[in-house]
Design a protein around this motif. Structure first.
Motif, short mmCIF file in Angstrom:
data_model
loop_
_atom_site.label_atom_id
_atom_site.label_comp_id
_atom_site.label_asym_id
_atom_site.label_seq_id
_atom_site.Cartn_x
_atom_site.Cartn_y
_atom_site.Cartn_z
N PHE A 2 1.26 29.32 -13.94
CA PHE A 2 1.56 29.45 -12.89
C PHE A 2 0.24 30.97 -12.57
O PHE A 2 0.94 31.99 -12.76
N ASP A 3 -0.83 30.67 -12.35
CA ASP A 3 -2.00 31.67 -12.80
C ASP A 3 -1.34 32.94 -11.37
O ASP A 3 -1.66 32.35 -10.56
N VAL A 43 7.29 31.96 -7.67
CA VAL A 43 6.50 31.15 -7.50
C VAL A 43 5.45 31.31 -5.40
O VAL A 43 6.12 29.91 -4.88
N PRO A 44 4.43 31.06 -4.80
CA PRO A 44 4.43 31.10 -3.48
C PRO A 44 3.72 29.93 -3.51
O PRO A 44 3.58 29.21 -4.73
N LYS A 45 4.40 29.13 -2.20
CA LYS A 45 3.62 28.16 -2.67
C LYS A 45 2.00 26.93 -2.61
O LYS A 45 1.53 26.80 -2.55
N LYS A 46 1.62 28.41 -2.42
CA LYS A 46 -0.16 28.49 -3.00
C LYS A 46 0.09 28.15 -3.97
O LYS A 46 -1.08 27.10 -5.25
N GLY A 47 0.76 27.88 -5.00
CA GLY A 47 0.94 27.76 -7.07
C GLY A 47 0.94 26.07 -6.62
O GLY A 47 0.12 26.09 -7.90
N ALA A 48 1.01 25.39 -5.67
CA ALA A 48 0.83 24.12 -6.03
C ALA A 48 -0.54 23.76 -6.23
O ALA A 48 -0.57 22.67 -7.56
N CYS A 69 0.18 38.86 -10.72
CA CYS A 69 1.06 38.24 -11.70
C CYS A 69 1.25 37.07 -12.21
O CYS A 69 2.13 36.13 -11.10
N ASP A 70 1.48 36.26 -13.12
CA ASP A 70 1.42 35.31 -13.85
C ASP A 70 2.93 34.77 -13.73
O ASP A 70 3.87 35.48 -14.44
N TYR A 71 3.04 33.43 -13.80
CA TYR A 71 4.60 33.24 -13.34
C TYR A 71 4.83 32.11 -14.70
O TYR A 71 4.18 30.58 -14.72
N VAL A 72 5.70 31.94 -15.90
CA VAL A 72 5.60 31.44 -15.97
C VAL A 72 7.05 30.16 -16.41
O VAL A 72 7.84 30.68 -16.42
N MET A 73 6.77 29.34 -16.41
CA MET A 73 7.87 28.13 -15.47
C MET A 73 9.01 27.74 -16.68
O MET A 73 8.11 27.92 -18.48
N THR A 74 10.47 28.10 -16.87
CA THR A 74 11.27 27.26 -17.83
C THR A 74 12.25 26.30 -17.98
O THR A 74 11.94 25.97 -16.34
N ASP A 75 12.49 26.22 -18.78
CA ASP A 75 13.24 24.97 -18.88
C ASP A 75 14.15 25.18 -18.98
O ASP A 75 14.52 26.59 -18.17
N LEU A 76 15.53 24.45 -18.69
CA LEU A 76 17.54 24.75 -18.56
C LEU A 76 17.11 26.11 -19.66
O LEU A 76 16.77 26.04 -20.72
N ASP A 77 18.23 26.64 -19.17
CA ASP A 77 19.09 27.87 -20.48
C ASP A 77 19.41 27.73 -21.29
O ASP A 77 20.84 27.79 -21.16
N ARG A 78 18.99 26.54 -22.92
CA ARG A 78 19.96 26.12 -23.21
C ARG A 78 20.39 27.14 -24.33
O ARG A 78 21.95 26.64 -24.65
N PHE A 89 0.99 -1.59 -0.41
CA PHE A 89 0.13 0.10 0.34
C PHE A 89 0.97 1.16 -0.08
O PHE A 89 2.16 1.27 1.16
N VAL A 90 0.78 1.95 -0.79
CA VAL A 90 1.62 3.61 -0.90
C VAL A 90 0.45 4.26 -1.06
O VAL A 90 -0.58 4.47 -1.78
N MET A 91 0.39 5.81 -0.81
CA MET A 91 -0.32 6.49 -0.35
C MET A 91 0.91 8.02 -0.64
O MET A 91 1.88 8.29 0.40
N GLY A 92 0.60 9.09 -1.38
CA GLY A 92 1.18 9.98 -1.46
C GLY A 92 0.19 11.08 -0.51
O GLY A 92 -0.82 10.98 -1.06
N GLY A 93 0.45 12.73 -0.52
CA GLY A 93 -0.16 13.84 -0.30
C GLY A 93 -0.23 14.73 -0.68
O GLY A 93 0.24 14.35 -2.22
N ASP A 94 -0.62 15.90 -0.79
CA ASP A 94 -1.27 16.97 -2.18
C ASP A 94 0.37 16.93 -2.91
O ASP A 94 1.09 16.94 -2.10
N LEU A 95 0.79 17.90 -3.78
CA LEU A 95 1.56 17.78 -4.80
C LEU A 95 2.32 19.17 -3.66
O LEU A 95 1.31 20.03 -3.45
N SER A 96 3.48 19.48 -3.38
CA SER A 96 3.70 20.93 -2.85
C SER A 96 5.49 21.26 -4.13
O SER A 96 6.02 20.64 -4.63
N ILE A 97 5.68 22.28 -3.68
CA ILE A 97 6.30 23.39 -5.01
C ILE A 97 7.45 23.91 -3.99
O ILE A 97 7.06 24.60 -3.19
N THR A 98 8.44 23.96 -5.12
CA THR A 98 9.90 25.39 -4.64
C THR A 98 9.98 25.33 -5.80
O THR A 98 11.03 25.19 -6.48
N VAL A 99 9.79 26.35 -5.91
CA VAL A 99 9.84 27.48 -7.33
C VAL A 99 10.22 29.12 -7.23
O VAL A 99 9.28 30.18 -6.55
N ALA A 100 11.18 29.56 -7.24
CA ALA A 100 11.83 30.06 -6.74
C ALA A 100 10.69 31.43 -7.53
O ALA A 100 10.46 31.83 -8.99
#
Length: 730
Positions: A650-651, A629-634, A686-695, A616-627
């Motif tokens: 993240f709107d 973006v507030p934690k609520k952004g999850a 203020c929306d925040y658009v997540m980027t990939d590695l800066d190619r 049996f495996v159970m996980g909680g709700d997602l959490s984020i750390t994104v510079a």
């Protein structure tokens, strides 16, 4: 004031001015004449201050048809003395706020009137034009950065101070931590509602503006009691609280004299500021590539218990004045041979430097701390390899680089050396005592003392790495713009030498440099505890933590035992409270995640593992750390980690992240609805658009002008030593 007089004045105040929230014109300001005026000490001889705690605040509204302009719709101010709330006054017209201050000024006998704002930088923009027209331009203002005044002083004795800098947390959190009687009345004010200054405020709205300032004065009072300070001597910032305590203790041990004896000259000081690198944050580039497990892994996170204070107690630091070695080296052997006894500051040139293992996921070298990088390959701000890499560093950093990189040639010059020793005993004892207090207070029913103890303890590192000379940032009182001192570097030597002679200076900057170097070395030692033999992956790191798919628990245990050994050798045993052992520096299990995904540094998402066993495996709700973006952004991810990917938005409406636009008007005006308007700040989601590695930053050639002897090849020649395994990643 003796205890009997204090109690008498307190009873009189309560009897004659029972606390009340009221419109400012209904308040009898003459009742404040009983507030005593106290002679200021130190650098304010001959000046008196009013022994009263005051907090002010504004609420604002955006104009319905304008794109940007805002105006004040309500203001409030609370008075507290003798541990008693006197009154909260309110109004809506910004000119009346100035009228209220005029009455306050008339009825307080002392010269200095301290008024706190929780985020002065915001409220100051709305009140600045009114204050300047009524009371003139400030005579003294200190800004920590643009639009962030620490305090503002007018010639009539009114002084605005920022309580956010003192608390280092929002008002809601501060009131809870300090366990004061009144907390923020969350939810009572609708920020999306348009308001005019002529509107009648509802009971909920009045409660909201009342509790903001009432909680504020109570938090400041609780802080004063714990620190045994008054409103004149309380530090400006949370770091200042610890600095004052350490400075007081240091004076008993001639700390300033010791500082003068080992302070570097101004040129070496500038080099040390270049060497300082702070924390190490990085994401495994193999884990961020699309198509590999879709970038989703299991993860376990270990982090250090008080990483920086541990380094301050466990290791040796430069404890004498640096001397110019007047030698150059084409090998690091001399440095490594003597690094246990001596600290080195040096300029290093690496030729054809590259990772020993091209697949190693955590490159050490920073792309942003080097003075020259030719033909470099960058991995999210870290250098995998380069044909020439030039930087300033110390022996701890050089040892770590040598562990993971190889090179064709090395040249070391500008070498300065100083004898190493433990930090002064009075200082390390102070660190250890603060740690013991924090551990004990976790089990005590004293949330105020615990909150302040945590604040002091967290400041121990920050006070060691504060720049001795800061750039002056001034506000243009006409345009509202902030400007940096253009002559900063021309005046650096003079200001630095003045700082060294200042009797309040006692902490050498080089100690801060070494703290982060030791901490970074420890982080990589923790990375070695990943269970690579059984498929473990080092997925992500941030300053004092390592995320990995699997750890070798025996290696973790051995690392922790070594931490205890290092501390015991210096006389600092683990702290035992209620049968539980606390020890600085040890790696502790922080979290387990059934899903973990990262795109780059300061950007990861995880689903905590709540239960696992019996299939049996159970996980909680997602959490984020994104510079950014507030934690609520999850919530924007809708609990689906697959959504955490490049270019996801993240709107702002969900995250509550607000963009700030400063609006400076030519002059105060009245809009068509009668709202008196000055300068303002436009806040909008203020929306925040997540980027990939800066190619664009992964493969590049930076041909910088250089007079270096690069070993027979010219600057513009592209070398062909890039490893195929590395190139496959791009």
């Amino acid at each position: 004031m003796n205890t009997k007089e204090f109690i008498r004045k307190q009873k009189k105040l309560i009897r004659e001015i029972p606390y009340k929230m009221q419109y400012w014109k209904d308040f009898d300001f003459s009742k404040l004449t009983d507030i005593i005026a106290v002679k200021a000490r130190g650098g304010h001889k001959g000046v008196t201050f009013n022994d009263i705690i005051i907090m002010a605040d504004t609420e604002t509204s955006k104009k319905p048809l304008a794109k940007e302009d805002n105006h004040i719709v309500a203001w409030s101010i609370c008075f507290r003395a003798y541990h008693t709330n006197i009154a909260t006054l309110w109004g809506q017209d910004p000119w009346e706020f100035c009228d209220m201050l005029t009455e306050l000024r008339k009825n307080l006998a002392g010269h200095d009137i301290y008024i706190y704002w929780h985020n002065l930088g915001y409220d100051h923009v709305f009140t600045r034009k009114f204050m300047y027209e009524r009371f003139g331009k400030p005579i003294h203002q200190l800004n920590v950065k643009s639009y962030a005044p620490l305090f503002i002083e007018w010639g009539n004795g009114i002084i605005f101070k920022d309580s956010l800098m003192l608390a280092a947390r929002n008002l809601d959190r501060w009131a809870k931590d300090m366990d004061v009687e009144h907390k923020k009345a969350l939810g009572k004010w609708d920020y999306n509602k348009y308001r005019n200054q002529s509107d009648i405020l509802s009971d909920d709205e009045l409660l909201y503006i009342e509790n903001d300032v009432r909680a504020g004065v109570e938090c400041i009072d609780a802080t004063l009691v714990q620190l045994h300070k008054n409103i004149s001597t309380i530090p400006y910032t949370s770091t200042g609280i610890m600095r004052d305590k350490a400075r007081t203790e240091g004076k008993k041990h001639k700390a300033h004299q010791h500082y003068e004896n080992l302070a570097p000259d101004y040129k070496l000081q500038q080099i040390l500021e270049i060497e300082f690198h702070g924390g190490y944050t990085h994401a495994n580039r193999y884990c961020t590539v699309a198509g590999v497990n879709r970038g989703i892994y299991e993860a376990t996170c270990y982090d250090f218990s008080s990483s920086y204070p541990f380094c301050m107690l466990a290791f040796r630091f430069p404890c004498e004045k640096y001397l110019d070695l007047k030698k150059e080296f084409d090998s690091a052997d001399y440095i490594f041979k003597n690094m246990e006894t001596y600290a080195f500051s040096m300029h290093v040139i690496f030729v054809n430097i590259r990772l020993k293992d091209p697949k190693f996921p955590m490159p050490v070298l920073s792309m942003f701390k080097c003075s020259v990088c030719l033909n470099g390959i960058a991995d999210n701000g870290r250098c995998l390899q380069a044909s020439c890499y030039e930087c300033y560093l110390n022996e701890i950093d050089l040892e770590l680089i040598a562990k993971y990189y190889t090179w064709d040639k090395i040249h070391i010059d500008d070498v300065c050396v100083a004898y190493k020793d433990y930090l002064p005993k009075w200082f390390s004892d102070l660190i250890y005592e603060e740690y013991k207090n924090k551990c004990r207070l976790k089990y005590a029913n004293d949330p105020v003392a615990l909150a302040l103890c945590k604040s002091r303890f967290n400041a121990l590192f920050g006070m060691c790495c504060q720049h001795p000379v800061s750039q002056d940032i001034t506000e243009d009182y006409e345009t509202g713009e902030y400007k940096s001192d253009e002559n900063f570097w021309d005046q650096f030597e003079e200001k630095y030498n003045k700082h060294v002679k200042n009797r309040n200076s006692f902490l050498p900057y080089q100690w801060g440099c070494y703290i982060t170097s030791y901490a970074m070395r420890n982080l990589f030692l923790l990375g070695e505890c990943v269970d690579y033999e059984n498929g473990g992956i080092w997925e992500y790191s941030d300053t004092d933590s390592v995320f990995a798919s699997k750890f070798n628990e025996n290696k973790i245990k051995a690392y922790n035992e070594n931490c205890k050994k290092l501390l015991k050798e210096h006389g600092y045993d683990p702290v035992i409270v209620n049968g539980r052992e606390f020890c600085l520096g040890v790696a502790e299990l922080d979290k387990k995640a059934m899903q973990f995904k990262t795109l780059h540094s300061k950007c990861y998402c995880y689903r905590p593992l709540v239960a696992k066993g019996d299939n049996f495996v159970m996980g909680g709700d997602l959490s984020i750390t994104v510079a950014g973006v507030p934690k609520k952004g999850a919530e924007c991810l809708h609990n689906n980690i697959e959504n955490f990917k490049p270019f996801f938005t993240f709107d702002g409406l969900t995250t509550k992240k607000l963009g700030h636009t400063h609006i400076i008007v030519d002059k105060i005006y009245t809009d068509k609805n009668g709202n008196i308007t000055g300068d303002s700040i436009n806040l909008k989601p203020c929306d925040y658009v997540m980027t990939d590695l800066d190619r664009s930053n992964i493969l590049y050639t930076d041909y910088m002008e250089s007079e270096l002897d690069l070993g027979g090849w010219v600057n513009n020649m592209q070398l062909n030593f890039f490893d195929d395994e590395v190139m496959k990643m791009f």
